[in-house]
Write an enzyme that holds these catalytic residues in place. Structure first.
Site, mmCIF file in Angstrom:
data_model
loop_
_atom_site.group_PDB
_atom_site.id
_atom_site.type_symbol
_atom_site.label_atom_id
_atom_site.label_comp_id
_atom_site.label_asym_id
_atom_site.label_seq_id
_atom_site.Cartn_x
_atom_site.Cartn_y
_atom_site.Cartn_z
ATOM 1 N N ARG A 68 5.403 -4.571 -1.293
ATOM 2 C CA ARG A 68 6.124 -5.325 -2.314
ATOM 3 C C ARG A 68 6.572 -6.643 -1.693
ATOM 4 O O ARG A 68 6.989 -6.679 -0.527
ATOM 5 C CB ARG A 68 7.356 -4.553 -2.818
ATOM 6 C CG ARG A 68 7.035 -3.358 -3.700
ATOM 7 C CD ARG A 68 6.456 -3.766 -5.060
ATOM 8 N NE ARG A 68 6.205 -2.632 -5.931
ATOM 9 C CZ ARG A 68 5.055 -1.950 -6.011
ATOM 10 N NH1 ARG A 68 4.028 -2.297 -5.253
ATOM 11 N NH2 ARG A 68 4.918 -0.944 -6.858
ATOM 12 N N GLU A 71 6.269 -12.116 -9.328
ATOM 13 C CA GLU A 71 4.869 -12.018 -9.753
ATOM 14 C C GLU A 71 4.782 -12.221 -11.258
ATOM 15 O O GLU A 71 5.635 -11.701 -11.971
ATOM 16 C CB GLU A 71 4.292 -10.646 -9.371
ATOM 17 C CG GLU A 71 4.259 -10.457 -7.862
ATOM 18 C CD GLU A 71 3.675 -9.120 -7.411
ATOM 19 O OE1 GLU A 71 3.347 -8.284 -8.270
ATOM 20 O OE2 GLU A 71 3.537 -8.920 -6.200
ATOM 21 N N HIS A 93 -1.855 -9.017 -6.406
ATOM 22 C CA HIS A 93 -1.415 -7.612 -6.468
ATOM 23 C C HIS A 93 -2.536 -6.701 -7.009
ATOM 24 O O HIS A 93 -2.404 -6.104 -8.080
ATOM 25 C CB HIS A 93 -0.150 -7.474 -7.331
ATOM 26 C CG HIS A 93 0.631 -6.226 -7.024
ATOM 27 N ND1 HIS A 93 1.990 -6.143 -7.170
ATOM 28 C CD2 HIS A 93 0.242 -5.004 -6.582
ATOM 29 C CE1 HIS A 93 2.409 -4.928 -6.834
ATOM 30 N NE2 HIS A 93 1.345 -4.212 -6.473
HETATM 31 C C1 DGY Z 1 1.607 0.681 -6.784
HETATM 32 O O1 DGY Z 1 1.046 1.630 -7.338
HETATM 33 O O2 DGY Z 1 2.806 0.691 -6.510
HETATM 34 C C2 DGY Z 1 0.756 -0.465 -6.436
HETATM 35 O O3 DGY Z 1 1.483 -1.527 -5.962
HETATM 36 C C3 DGY Z 1 -0.072 -0.829 -7.632
HETATM 37 O O4 DGY Z 1 -1.171 -1.557 -7.232
#
Ligand code: DGY
Length: 336
Positions: free
Chosen positions: A245, A274, A293
């Site tokens: 993240r 984002e 992402h």
């Molecule tokens: C998640 O599943 O948390 C991922 O970041 C999605 O791509």
């Protein structure tokens, strides 16, 4: 989305447009409505209006599911997030309201590890820069150091957050004959045996790794874990990869470290905000490889995540225990 609801059936609201064949099991038991777009997040007022009448919400990581949503959701029994991460959901508040929070672990491990390793390779070997170079017609001759990057094989990788995705990355690193270091809240002796991974403190890992790979979830403890000091501990030749993240990183500190030459390059699949603004300073740097992402974004895996979210909802609405429950305390206080 404002139509009549069959009061006998549970009402399920899905915050993005998902394929009909995937959500068919939900239609079989309930009234299902979806936000009609797959590329635009649900509008907040639409989310709130639907949460008010919903028994279940199928949400995305881009939806903020906070106290306001759960307070209006008087009938809400489950929030099924189509992601393994759930930092977009206020889990303690969900538990307070007796709402199950579910996620989609496991099905995305290998896909996310593939992308993480691809990002590492792309950053080390300057693949994006090289692809842009050739398309721009700049390739005039072969030359000894033309777009020369740095080797990956036989180097040291430091994985911060050795969960299931981290272990899948370590497996790939083993295939590249890499020396594997890791830092985690708890030691994983099984992974140490199987992967030859060596446990380090955070500082030791940063000081020793050629590639620092961030896969730790975003929590109050990990927010801005990668700050100016963390980048200063890294080698000047280090490459930093983030596939967890954005907010685990202080982006200003990362920018300063890259500009000051305190680290060599960064590969980023995630950002604090984002979609990231195209004018974000990090995007102006040649030694930054940026992706939108897409860690788990293969068609096969995204379908599995959708299916898992549907199964989580079905389980809660039919009185079963969901496969992937985040707030296990919920089991003791199920809403009837
Ligand atoms: C998640 O599943 O948390 C991922 O970041 C999605 O791509």
């Amino acid at each position: 989305m404002e139509g009549e609801i069959d009061m006998d059936k549970p009402y399920i609201f899905i915050t993005r447009k998902l394929p009909e064949e995937v959500i068919a099991p939900l239609r079989a038991i309930g009234e299902v409505e979806m936000w009609p777009y797959d590329d635009v997040p649900v509008a907040r007022d639409v989310l709130l209006a639907n949460a008010k009448k919903a028994d279940a919400l199928l949400t995305m990581l881009s939806d903020r599911i906070d106290r306001e949503v759960m307070e209006v959701g008087e009938k809400l029994k489950v929030v099924a997030n189509m992601a393994v991460g759930f930092d977009n959901i206020d889990v303690p508040v969900a538990t307070e309201y007796g709402i199950a929070v579910c996620n989609t672990p496991d099905v995305l491990n290998d896909t996310t590890a593939d992308l993480t390793f691809a990002l590492l390779l792309a950053t080390a070997r300057r693949i994006v820069e090289a692809a842009e170079y050739i398309k721009a017609g700049e390739w005039k001759s072969w030359s000894p150091f033309l777009l020369a990057g740095t080797d990956v094989h036989h180097k040291t990788i430091g994985i911060v957050g050795l969960g299931k995705i981290g272990q899948a990355v370590a497996k790939r690193a083993k295939g590249f004959d890499m020396n594997i270091l890791y830092h985690n809240r708890t030691r994983n002796e099984e992974a140490e045996r199987q992967l030859g991974a060596v446990y380090c403190t955070f500082q030791q890992l940063l000081q020793a790794a050629d590639f620092v790979v961030c896969l730790t979830p975003l929590t109050a403890e990990t927010r801005h874990l990668f700050n100016r000091q963390a980048f200063r501990w890294m080698k000047k030749s280090a490459i930093f990869i983030n596939a967890s993240r954005g907010a685990v990183v202080d982006e200003e500190a990362l920018y300063e470290a890259l500009v000051a030459g305190e680290i060599a390059a960064a590969g980023l699949d995630v950002f604090t905000k984002e979609p990231v603004d195209p004018s974000h300073p990090l995007l102006s740097l040649k030694n930054v490889v940026a992706l939108p992402h897409i860690g788990s974004a293969s068609i096969e895996t995204r379908r599995k995540m959708m299916e898992r979210s549907c199964r989580n909802i079905l389980a809660v609405l039919t009185g079963e225990t969901p496969e992937a429950l985040v707030n296990t305390e919920w089991l003791a206080q199920k809403r009837s």
